[in-house]
Design a protein around this motif. Structure first.
Motif, PDB file in Angstrom:
ATOM      1  N   ASP A 177       0.806  -1.222   0.000  1.00  0.00           N
ATOM      2  CA  ASP A 177       0.000   0.000   0.000  1.00  0.00           C
ATOM      3  C   ASP A 177       0.837   1.269   0.000  1.00  0.00           C
ATOM      4  N   ARG A 178       2.138   1.112  -0.135  1.00  0.00           N
ATOM      5  CA  ARG A 178       2.996   2.295  -0.232  1.00  0.00           C
ATOM      6  C   ARG A 178       2.672   3.022  -1.533  1.00  0.00           C
ATOM      7  N   PRO A 179       2.333   4.302  -1.512  1.00  0.00           N
ATOM      8  CA  PRO A 179       1.884   5.001  -2.732  1.00  0.00           C
ATOM      9  C   PRO A 179       3.059   5.459  -3.591  1.00  0.00           C
ATOM     10  N   TRP A 180       3.833   4.497  -4.077  1.00  0.00           N
ATOM     11  CA  TRP A 180       5.045   4.797  -4.831  1.00  0.00           C
ATOM     12  C   TRP A 180       4.892   4.517  -6.317  1.00  0.00           C
ATOM     13  N   ARG A 181       3.666   4.411  -6.790  1.00  0.00           N
ATOM     14  CA  ARG A 181       3.396   4.367  -8.227  1.00  0.00           C
ATOM     15  C   ARG A 181       2.870   5.736  -8.617  1.00  0.00           C
ATOM     16  N   LEU A 182       3.513   6.345  -9.605  1.00  0.00           N
ATOM     17  CA  LEU A 182       3.144   7.683 -10.069  1.00  0.00           C
ATOM     18  C   LEU A 182       2.842   7.626 -11.558  1.00  0.00           C
ATOM     19  N   TRP A 183       1.892   8.451 -11.999  1.00  0.00           N
ATOM     20  CA  TRP A 183       1.581   8.477 -13.420  1.00  0.00           C
ATOM     21  C   TRP A 183       1.052   9.839 -13.818  1.00  0.00           C
ATOM     22  N   LEU A 184       1.146  10.120 -15.111  1.00  0.00           N
ATOM     23  CA  LEU A 184       0.583  11.348 -15.668  1.00  0.00           C
ATOM     24  C   LEU A 184      -0.911  11.129 -15.845  1.00  0.00           C
ATOM     25  N   THR A 185      -1.688  11.897 -15.137  1.00  0.00           N
ATOM     26  CA  THR A 185      -3.121  11.654 -15.010  1.00  0.00           C
ATOM     27  C   THR A 185      -3.835  11.586 -16.351  1.00  0.00           C
ATOM     28  N   GLU A 186      -3.451  12.406 -17.291  1.00  0.00           N
ATOM     29  CA  GLU A 186      -4.184  12.505 -18.552  1.00  0.00           C
ATOM     30  C   GLU A 186      -3.661  11.585 -19.643  1.00  0.00           C
ATOM     31  N   SER A 187      -2.622  10.793 -19.390  1.00  0.00           N
ATOM     32  CA  SER A 187      -2.048   9.973 -20.456  1.00  0.00           C
ATOM     33  C   SER A 187      -2.901   8.740 -20.740  1.00  0.00           C
ATOM     34  N   PRO A 188      -3.169   8.449 -22.017  1.00  0.00           N
ATOM     35  CA  PRO A 188      -3.925   7.242 -22.367  1.00  0.00           C
ATOM     36  C   PRO A 188      -3.094   5.969 -22.276  1.00  0.00           C
ATOM     37  N   ALA A 189      -1.782   6.094 -22.078  1.00  0.00           N
ATOM     38  CA  ALA A 189      -0.896   4.926 -22.079  1.00  0.00           C
ATOM     39  C   ALA A 189      -0.676   4.328 -20.692  1.00  0.00           C
ATOM     40  N   VAL A 190      -1.243   4.934 -19.651  1.00  0.00           N
ATOM     41  CA  VAL A 190      -1.042   4.433 -18.286  1.00  0.00           C
ATOM     42  C   VAL A 190      -1.685   3.051 -18.154  1.00  0.00           C
ATOM     43  N   SER A 191      -1.003   2.156 -17.447  1.00  0.00           N
ATOM     44  CA  SER A 191      -1.489   0.785 -17.301  1.00  0.00           C
ATOM     45  C   SER A 191      -2.541   0.684 -16.197  1.00  0.00           C
ATOM     46  N   ALA A 192      -3.200  -0.459 -16.137  1.00  0.00           N
ATOM     47  CA  ALA A 192      -4.233  -0.700 -15.131  1.00  0.00           C
ATOM     48  C   ALA A 192      -3.597  -1.148 -13.820  1.00  0.00           C
ATOM     49  N   TYR A 193      -4.233  -0.797 -12.699  1.00  0.00           N
ATOM     50  CA  TYR A 193      -3.762  -1.248 -11.390  1.00  0.00           C
ATOM     51  C   TYR A 193      -4.294  -2.644 -11.103  1.00  0.00           C
ATOM     52  N   ARG A 194      -3.389  -3.531 -10.692  1.00  0.00           N
ATOM     53  CA  ARG A 194      -3.775  -4.877 -10.271  1.00  0.00           C
ATOM     54  C   ARG A 194      -3.056  -5.189  -8.963  1.00  0.00           C
ATOM     55  N   ARG A 195      -3.827  -5.416  -7.936  1.00  0.00           N
ATOM     56  CA  ARG A 195      -3.258  -5.742  -6.634  1.00  0.00           C
ATOM     57  C   ARG A 195      -2.838  -7.206  -6.600  1.00  0.00           C
ATOM     58  N   SER A 196      -1.697  -7.477  -5.990  1.00  0.00           N
ATOM     59  CA  SER A 196      -1.237  -8.848  -5.872  1.00  0.00           C
ATOM     60  C   SER A 196      -2.206  -9.657  -5.011  1.00  0.00           C
ATOM     61  N   PRO A 197      -2.552 -10.881  -5.441  1.00  0.00           N
ATOM     62  CA  PRO A 197      -3.406 -11.720  -4.587  1.00  0.00           C
ATOM     63  C   PRO A 197      -2.710 -12.140  -3.295  1.00  0.00           C
ATOM     64  N   ARG A 198      -1.394 -11.982  -3.233  1.00  0.00           N
ATOM     65  CA  ARG A 198      -0.639 -12.318  -2.018  1.00  0.00           C
ATOM     66  C   ARG A 198      -0.530 -11.153  -1.045  1.00  0.00           C
ATOM     67  N   ALA A 199      -0.963  -9.972  -1.466  1.00  0.00           N
ATOM     68  CA  ALA A 199      -0.904  -8.802  -0.601  1.00  0.00           C
ATOM     69  C   ALA A 199      -1.996  -8.885   0.455  1.00  0.00           C
ATOM     70  N   PRO A 200      -1.762  -8.299   1.645  1.00  0.00           N
ATOM     71  CA  PRO A 200      -2.816  -8.288   2.677  1.00  0.00           C
ATOM     72  C   PRO A 200      -4.086  -7.630   2.152  1.00  0.00           C
ATOM     73  N   ARG A 201      -5.221  -8.177   2.563  1.00  0.00           N
ATOM     74  CA  ARG A 201      -6.494  -7.615   2.140  1.00  0.00           C
ATOM     75  C   ARG A 201      -6.718  -6.250   2.760  1.00  0.00           C
ATOM     76  N   LEU A 202      -7.283  -5.367   1.952  1.00  0.00           N
ATOM     77  CA  LEU A 202      -7.616  -4.038   2.462  1.00  0.00           C
ATOM     78  C   LEU A 202      -8.881  -4.124   3.313  1.00  0.00           C
ATOM     79  N   GLU A 203      -8.853  -3.435   4.445  1.00  0.00           N
ATOM     80  CA  GLU A 203     -10.045  -3.397   5.293  1.00  0.00           C
ATOM     81  C   GLU A 203     -11.025  -2.393   4.703  1.00  0.00           C
ATOM     82  N   ARG A 204     -12.251  -2.845   4.502  1.00  0.00           N
ATOM     83  CA  ARG A 204     -13.282  -1.959   3.962  1.00  0.00           C
ATOM     84  C   ARG A 204     -14.010  -1.256   5.111  1.00  0.00           C
ATOM     85  N   PRO A 205     -14.374   0.012   4.912  1.00  0.00           N
ATOM     86  CA  PRO A 205     -15.091   0.729   5.961  1.00  0.00           C
ATOM     87  C   PRO A 205     -16.412   0.032   6.292  1.00  0.00           C
ATOM     88  N   ALA A 206     -16.787   0.032   7.558  1.00  0.00           N
ATOM     89  CA  ALA A 206     -18.059  -0.596   7.961  1.00  0.00           C
ATOM     90  C   ALA A 206     -19.239   0.218   7.445  1.00  0.00           C
TER      91      ALA A 206
END
Length: 206
Positions: A177-206
C-alpha cells in the motif's frame, strides 16, 4: 540535466522521471508511469518489495551504483523490465518504468509489438516498454546519460504536481500500500492497477 538530478530519494526520483524521454536507437518514448523502489534495511529507504530489499546480489548489484544506469531483468521468464537506478552511489534504489508513449520510431515499435491494438498500447505495462524499445538483458548496466550510449535518457523540466497522480504499486505483496506508483493523469498509455493476490487484504469501511 544529468544523472545527478536522480541522486535523490526514490519517490523524488520517480517524479523527476515522469515526462522524460527514453531513447533506444531510433525509438523514443515519453515516460508516463513509474514505480519507485528503495533498498535494504541498512539504507535510508528500506523497501521489502525491492529487489535490493534483502541486500546485494549479482542480479541487483547495479542498484547500489551511481544514478542514471539501466537495470534490466526478466520477469515471469518472458518480459524484459526496464529500470533506472537512482539515489547516491552506494545506496540502493531504482525506478521501474511502467508505461510510456512512443513519440519517435512508431513504425519500428509497431513491428515489435504487433499485438498492440492502438499506439497507446505499444508501451503500456513494463513488459511492453522493453519490447517496444527493443531493450534486452544484454543492455544491463548501460549509462543512460552517456551521449555515446545506444540507450539514452533525456530529462525534461519538473512537472506540476497537479499533472501527477499517485497510488499503490502493482503486483507487489510486500509494502503493497505504499503510494510509490506515479503516473501522468491525462495519459492514455497508463497501465491498469492490479493488486497482488498475495498482498494483505484491504479493510473496507463498515
Amino acid at each position: 540535466m544529468s544523472a545527478e538530478d536522480l541522486a535523490v530519494e526514490p519517490l523524488a526520483a520517480a517524479r523527476r522521471l515522469l515526462g522524460a524521454t527514453l531513447w533506444s536507437g531510433v525509438v523514443a518514448m515519453r515516460i508516463v508511469e513509474v514505480e519507485a523502489y528503495g533498498g535494504d534495511p541498512a539504507g535510508p529507504w528500506h523497501d521489502p518489495a525491492a529487489h535490493s530489499g534483502r541486500g546485494r546480489t549479482p542480479r541487483n548489484a547495479v542498484m547500489y551504483g551511481p544514478p542514471g544506469v539501466l537495470y534490466v531483468y526478466f520477469s515471469y521468464g518472458m518480459h524484459t523490465c526496464v529500470n533506472v537506478t537512482t539515489g547516491p552511489d552506494g545506496i540502493a534504489s531504482a525506478v521501474l518504468i511502467r508505461a510510456g508513449e512512443i513519440v519517435e520510431g512508431v513504425e519500428l515499435a509497431r513491428t515489435r509489438r504487433p499485438a498492440a491494438r492502438t499506439d497507446a498500447d505499444l508501451a503500456r505495462g513494463p513488459g511492453n516498454v522493453g519490447s517496444a524499445l527493443g531493450i534486452a538483458l544484454d543492455d544491463y548496466g548501460i549509462r543512460l546519460f552517456d551521449p555515446k550510449s545506444e540507450i539514452r535518457l533525456e530529462l525534461g523540466p519538473p512537472l506540476a504536481e497537479s499533472a501527477i497522480s499517485a497510488g499503490p504499486r502493482v503486483g507487489v505483496s510486500l509494502a503493497a500500500d505504499r503510494p510509490w506508483r506515479l503516473w501522468l493523469t491525462e495519459s492514455p498509455a497508463v497501465s491498469a492497477y492490479r493488486r497482488s493476490p498475495r498482498a494483505p487484504r484491504l479493510e473496507r469501511p463498515a
